[in-house]
Scaffold this motif. Structure first.
Motif, PDB file in Angstrom:
ATOM      1  N   ALA A 311       0.821  -1.207   0.000  1.00 40.75           N
ATOM      2  CA  ALA A 311       0.000   0.000   0.000  1.00 40.75           C
ATOM      3  C   ALA A 311       0.853   1.253   0.000  1.00 40.75           C
ATOM      4  O   ALA A 311       0.505   2.268  -0.601  1.00 40.75           O
ATOM      5  CB  ALA A 311      -0.932   0.001   1.211  1.00 40.75           C
ATOM      6  N   LEU A 312       1.984   1.188   0.679  1.00 41.47           N
ATOM      7  CA  LEU A 312       2.885   2.338   0.691  1.00 41.47           C
ATOM      8  C   LEU A 312       3.669   2.419  -0.597  1.00 41.47           C
ATOM      9  O   LEU A 312       3.925   3.493  -1.126  1.00 41.47           O
ATOM     10  CB  LEU A 312       3.846   2.236   1.873  1.00 41.47           C
ATOM     11  CG  LEU A 312       3.199   2.247   3.264  1.00 41.47           C
ATOM     12  CD1 LEU A 312       4.281   2.176   4.332  1.00 41.47           C
ATOM     13  CD2 LEU A 312       2.354   3.503   3.456  1.00 41.47           C
ATOM     14  N   LYS A 313       4.074   1.243  -1.088  1.00 39.55           N
ATOM     15  CA  LYS A 313       4.858   1.218  -2.323  1.00 39.55           C
ATOM     16  C   LYS A 313       4.084   1.795  -3.487  1.00 39.55           C
ATOM     17  O   LYS A 313       4.628   2.437  -4.371  1.00 39.55           O
ATOM     18  CB  LYS A 313       5.274  -0.229  -2.622  1.00 39.55           C
ATOM     19  CG  LYS A 313       6.221  -0.364  -3.809  1.00 39.55           C
ATOM     20  CD  LYS A 313       6.661  -1.792  -3.945  1.00 39.55           C
ATOM     21  CE  LYS A 313       7.644  -1.944  -5.096  1.00 39.55           C
ATOM     22  NZ  LYS A 313       8.092  -3.339  -5.265  1.00 39.55           N
ATOM     23  N   LEU A 330      -9.143   5.777   4.459  1.00 36.63           N
ATOM     24  CA  LEU A 330      -8.205   4.656   4.352  1.00 36.63           C
ATOM     25  C   LEU A 330      -8.964   3.371   4.178  1.00 36.63           C
ATOM     26  O   LEU A 330      -9.999   3.135   4.812  1.00 36.63           O
ATOM     27  CB  LEU A 330      -7.327   4.556   5.609  1.00 36.63           C
ATOM     28  CG  LEU A 330      -6.452   5.774   5.920  1.00 36.63           C
ATOM     29  CD1 LEU A 330      -5.696   5.541   7.220  1.00 36.63           C
ATOM     30  CD2 LEU A 330      -5.487   6.049   4.791  1.00 36.63           C
ATOM     31  N   ASP A 331      -8.429   2.532   3.292  1.00 40.43           N
ATOM     32  CA  ASP A 331      -9.049   1.225   3.132  1.00 40.43           C
ATOM     33  C   ASP A 331      -8.538   0.269   4.211  1.00 40.43           C
ATOM     34  O   ASP A 331      -7.700   0.623   5.050  1.00 40.43           O
ATOM     35  CB  ASP A 331      -8.772   0.680   1.733  1.00 40.43           C
ATOM     36  CG  ASP A 331      -7.288   0.584   1.424  1.00 40.43           C
ATOM     37  OD1 ASP A 331      -6.475   0.640   2.395  1.00 40.43           O
ATOM     38  OD2 ASP A 331      -6.922   0.459   0.229  1.00 40.43           O
ATOM     39  N   ALA A 332      -9.013  -0.963   4.186  1.00 38.61           N
ATOM     40  CA  ALA A 332      -8.643  -1.950   5.226  1.00 38.61           C
ATOM     41  C   ALA A 332      -7.152  -2.241   5.231  1.00 38.61           C
ATOM     42  O   ALA A 332      -6.519  -2.415   6.274  1.00 38.61           O
ATOM     43  CB  ALA A 332      -9.442  -3.244   5.005  1.00 38.61           C
ATOM     44  N   GLU A 333      -6.558  -2.294   4.063  1.00 39.72           N
ATOM     45  CA  GLU A 333      -5.117  -2.578   3.982  1.00 39.72           C
ATOM     46  C   GLU A 333      -4.311  -1.464   4.597  1.00 39.72           C
ATOM     47  O   GLU A 333      -3.355  -1.692   5.345  1.00 39.72           O
ATOM     48  CB  GLU A 333      -4.711  -2.795   2.519  1.00 39.72           C
ATOM     49  CG  GLU A 333      -3.259  -3.243   2.361  1.00 39.72           C
ATOM     50  CD  GLU A 333      -2.899  -3.508   0.910  1.00 39.72           C
ATOM     51  OE1 GLU A 333      -1.778  -4.013   0.685  1.00 39.72           O
ATOM     52  OE2 GLU A 333      -3.723  -3.212   0.021  1.00 39.72           O
ATOM     53  N   ALA A 334      -4.700  -0.204   4.315  1.00 34.55           N
ATOM     54  CA  ALA A 334      -3.975   0.942   4.873  1.00 34.55           C
ATOM     55  C   ALA A 334      -4.116   0.994   6.380  1.00 34.55           C
ATOM     56  O   ALA A 334      -3.179   1.329   7.113  1.00 34.55           O
ATOM     57  CB  ALA A 334      -4.477   2.233   4.226  1.00 34.55           C
ATOM     58  N   LYS A 346      -5.375   8.937  11.225  1.00 35.98           N
ATOM     59  CA  LYS A 346      -5.651  10.285  10.737  1.00 35.98           C
ATOM     60  C   LYS A 346      -4.364  10.967  10.259  1.00 35.98           C
ATOM     61  O   LYS A 346      -4.368  11.728   9.289  1.00 35.98           O
ATOM     62  CB  LYS A 346      -6.302  11.124  11.829  1.00 35.98           C
ATOM     63  CG  LYS A 346      -5.459  11.310  13.083  1.00 35.98           C
ATOM     64  CD  LYS A 346      -6.187  12.165  14.131  1.00 35.98           C
ATOM     65  CE  LYS A 346      -5.306  12.378  15.351  1.00 35.98           C
ATOM     66  NZ  LYS A 346      -5.969  13.260  16.365  1.00 35.98           N
ATOM     67  N   ASP A 347      -3.231  10.671  10.955  1.00 33.89           N
ATOM     68  CA  ASP A 347      -1.963  11.264  10.522  1.00 33.89           C
ATOM     69  C   ASP A 347      -1.556  10.696   9.165  1.00 33.89           C
ATOM     70  O   ASP A 347      -1.059  11.429   8.293  1.00 33.89           O
ATOM     71  CB  ASP A 347      -0.862  10.984  11.553  1.00 33.89           C
ATOM     72  CG  ASP A 347      -1.136  11.689  12.879  1.00 33.89           C
ATOM     73  OD1 ASP A 347      -1.883  12.691  12.866  1.00 33.89           O
ATOM     74  OD2 ASP A 347      -0.586  11.227  13.907  1.00 33.89           O
ATOM     75  N   TYR A 348      -1.726   9.385   9.020  1.00 33.13           N
ATOM     76  CA  TYR A 348      -1.375   8.765   7.750  1.00 33.13           C
ATOM     77  C   TYR A 348      -2.281   9.285   6.621  1.00 33.13           C
ATOM     78  O   TYR A 348      -1.824   9.549   5.515  1.00 33.13           O
ATOM     79  CB  TYR A 348      -1.470   7.245   7.894  1.00 33.13           C
ATOM     80  CG  TYR A 348      -1.104   6.501   6.627  1.00 33.13           C
ATOM     81  CD1 TYR A 348       0.008   6.873   5.881  1.00 33.13           C
ATOM     82  CD2 TYR A 348      -1.867   5.415   6.174  1.00 33.13           C
ATOM     83  CE1 TYR A 348       0.369   6.192   4.726  1.00 33.13           C
ATOM     84  CE2 TYR A 348      -1.521   4.732   5.025  1.00 33.13           C
ATOM     85  CZ  TYR A 348      -0.398   5.130   4.306  1.00 33.13           C
ATOM     86  OH  TYR A 348      -0.051   4.467   3.147  1.00 33.13           O
ATOM     87  N   LEU A 349      -3.600   9.466   6.897  1.00 33.13           N
ATOM     88  CA  LEU A 349      -4.532   9.974   5.898  1.00 33.13           C
ATOM     89  C   LEU A 349      -4.141  11.377   5.507  1.00 33.13           C
ATOM     90  O   LEU A 349      -4.154  11.738   4.305  1.00 33.13           O
ATOM     91  CB  LEU A 349      -5.958   9.952   6.459  1.00 33.13           C
ATOM     92  CG  LEU A 349      -7.041  10.494   5.538  1.00 33.13           C
ATOM     93  CD1 LEU A 349      -7.108   9.703   4.230  1.00 33.13           C
ATOM     94  CD2 LEU A 349      -8.433  10.477   6.250  1.00 33.13           C
ATOM     95  N   ALA A 350      -3.741  12.186   6.504  1.00 34.31           N
ATOM     96  CA  ALA A 350      -3.338  13.568   6.189  1.00 34.31           C
ATOM     97  C   ALA A 350      -2.108  13.566   5.298  1.00 34.31           C
ATOM     98  O   ALA A 350      -1.966  14.378   4.392  1.00 34.31           O
ATOM     99  CB  ALA A 350      -3.073  14.340   7.480  1.00 34.31           C
TER     100      ALA A 350
END
Length: 354
Positions: A311-313, A330-334, A346-350
Motif C-alpha cells: 500500500a505504501l509502495k 483509508l481502506d482496510a489494507e492501509a 488520521k496522521d497517515y490519511l493527512a
C-alpha cells in the motif's frame, strides 16, 4: 755453581667424576687410566681441559691413601660435603681401606674390597643406587690427581663437579709442606661476594652464579643503552621512522571526511530503498537519516525486520511526477499498515492527502 729452581707447589682443587656401580662384592673403579673428563666437559680450570692419572701419578695417590689412619668413607649423594650446609647427618654407605687399592694398567685405579653397609648393599642389589662418584684433589696446572678424599654413591651425576664442590676445598685440601710458603690469597671471599651482590646471608652457590650471570647480562647492555641515550639527547629523529605532526593531522582530517562521506552515502541508499519499497513512511525519512548518521547498524536492523508494504509502495512515483488523487478515507489494507507501524490513521490519511 748454579742451583736449580725448586718445583712450585701444586695448586689444588676438588672435583668428582662418576662410574657405574658393579655388583656387591666386586671391586669398584675409582679412576680410569689416562686422561678423563666429567660428562659436562669439566675441568674448566685446567689448561689441557682434562684430568689425568697414570702409573707414575697413581703411586702418590695410593701412598697417601695407605698412610691414612682411618678408612675412606663412602657416603650417600656427597652428604659429607653438604652436612655443614643443610645440617643433616652423613651416614656411611660403606668404607674403603687405603691399602686395598690396586692399579690396573690400561683400566685405572680400583678399590678391591669395598666394605658396604647392609642398607647400601641392598640399595645396590636392587639398583636403587647405580653410580659411584669419587671426590678428589687435583693440580689445576696439570690436571694430575693428587689425592682421593672420599666416595659417594649417587643417582644424580649432575650435582658433582667444581661448581658444587669448590667451597669444600678448604676443608679437604692437602696441607702444604712446612718448608713451602702459604699461597697468597687474592680476591674476595664468599661472604664479601654475597654482600656485594646483595644476596641473603644463606645464599647458595647457584644463587651466587645466577646473580653474577645477571650482572654480566646487564653490563653487556650498557653500550646499547648509552647509544640510545645519546640519540635521544641529540634530538635528531630518523626521518624514515617519523613524520611531521601536520601531516598526521591532515591525514586524520581526510580520514574523517572519507568516513563521513561513506556513511552519508550508505544512509542515503538505505533511506531511498526503504521509501521505494514501502518500508519507510515519508514522515519517517528525516528520522531514518538521523538514525543512520548516529547508528548505522540500528538503521540496517530496522529496515531488515520491517516488511515492505504494498500500500505504501503504490504511493511512490519512482521519480516521476505524481498523479493527483483524492484520498477521502483509508481502506482496510492501509488501516492494517497503520496498526502494524503504530501510526495514527488520521496522521497517515493527512500525509496521503498532502
Amino acid at each position: 755453581m748454579s742451583r736449580s729452581k725448586p718445583t712450585p707447589a701444586p695448586i689444588t682443587a676438588i672435583a668428582a667424576c662418576v662410574f657405574e656401580l658393579p655388583a656387591v662384592g666386586e671391586p669398584i673403579q675409582l679412576f680410569p687410566a689416562g686422561q678423563f673428563k666429567a660428562r659436562d666437559g669439566r675441568p674448566f680450570d685446567v689448561e689441557g681441559g682434562h684430568w689425568i692419572i697414570d702409573a707414575g701419578i697413581v703411586s702418590q695417590v695410593m701412598a697417601r691413601a695407605a698412610a691414612r689412619s682411618t678408612d675412606l668413607v663412602i657416603d650417600y649423594e656427597h652428604q659429607t660435603l653438604n652436612t655443614e650446609k643443610n645440617g643433616q647427618p652423613a651416614p656411611a654407605a660403606g668404607w674403603l681401606q687405603g691399602a686395598d687399592m690396586e692399579w690396573r694398567e690400561g683400566q685405572g685405579l680400583y678399590a678391591t674390597r669395598p666394605n658396604w653397609t647392609v642398607p647400601a648393599a641392598e640399595f645396590i642389589e636392587r639398583r636403587e643406587y647405580r653410580y659411584l662418584s669419587p671426590v678428589f684433589a687435583y693440580d689445576t696446572r696439570t690436571g694430575a690427581v693428587l689425592e682421593l678424599l672420599h666416595v659417594a654413591i649417587t643417582n644424580n651425576p649432575a650435582i658433582d663437579g667444581m661448581e658444587s664442590l669448590a667451597l669444600a676445598a678448604a676443608r679437604f685440601q692437602p696441607a702444604a709442606p712446612a718448608n713451602q710458603p702459604a699461597k697468597e690469597k687474592h680476591g674476595v671471599n664468599r661472604e664479601q661476594l654475597i654482600t656485594l651482590l646483595k644476596l641473603a646471608s644463606d645464599a647458595s652457590d647457584e644463587d651466587i652464579q645466577a646473580a653474577l650471570a645477571q650482572m654480566q647480562a646487564s653490563a653487556d647492555q650498557v653500550p646499547q643503552l648509552e647509544q640510545a641515550l645519546a640519540v635521544a639527547k641529540a634530538g635528531t629523529p630518523d626521518p624514515a621512522k617519523f613524520v611531521p605532526l601536520a601531516v598526521v593531522e591532515d591525514l586524520k582530517k581526510d580520514i574523517a571526511v572519507l568516513k563521513a562521506t561513506q556513511i552519508g552515502g550508505e544512509v542515503e541508499a538505505l533511506v531511498k530503498a526503504g521509501l521505494d519499497d514501502g518500508r519507510l513512511l515519508p514522515a519517517q525519512e528525516e528520522w531514518a537519516r538521523g538514525l543512520g548518521a548516529t547508528n548505522m547498524a540500528a538503521l540496517r536492523t530496522y529496515l531488515k525486520t520491517t516488511p515492505a508494504i504494498a500500500a505504501l509502495k503504490s504511493q511512490q512515483t519512482g521519480g516521476k511526477a505524481p498523479v493527483p488523487e483524492k484520498v477521502e478515507q483509508l481502506d482496510a489494507e492501509a488501516l492494517a499498515v497503520c496498526r502494524s507501524l503504530g501510526v495514527e490513521p488520521k496522521d497517515y490519511l493527512a500525509t496521503l492527502q498532502a
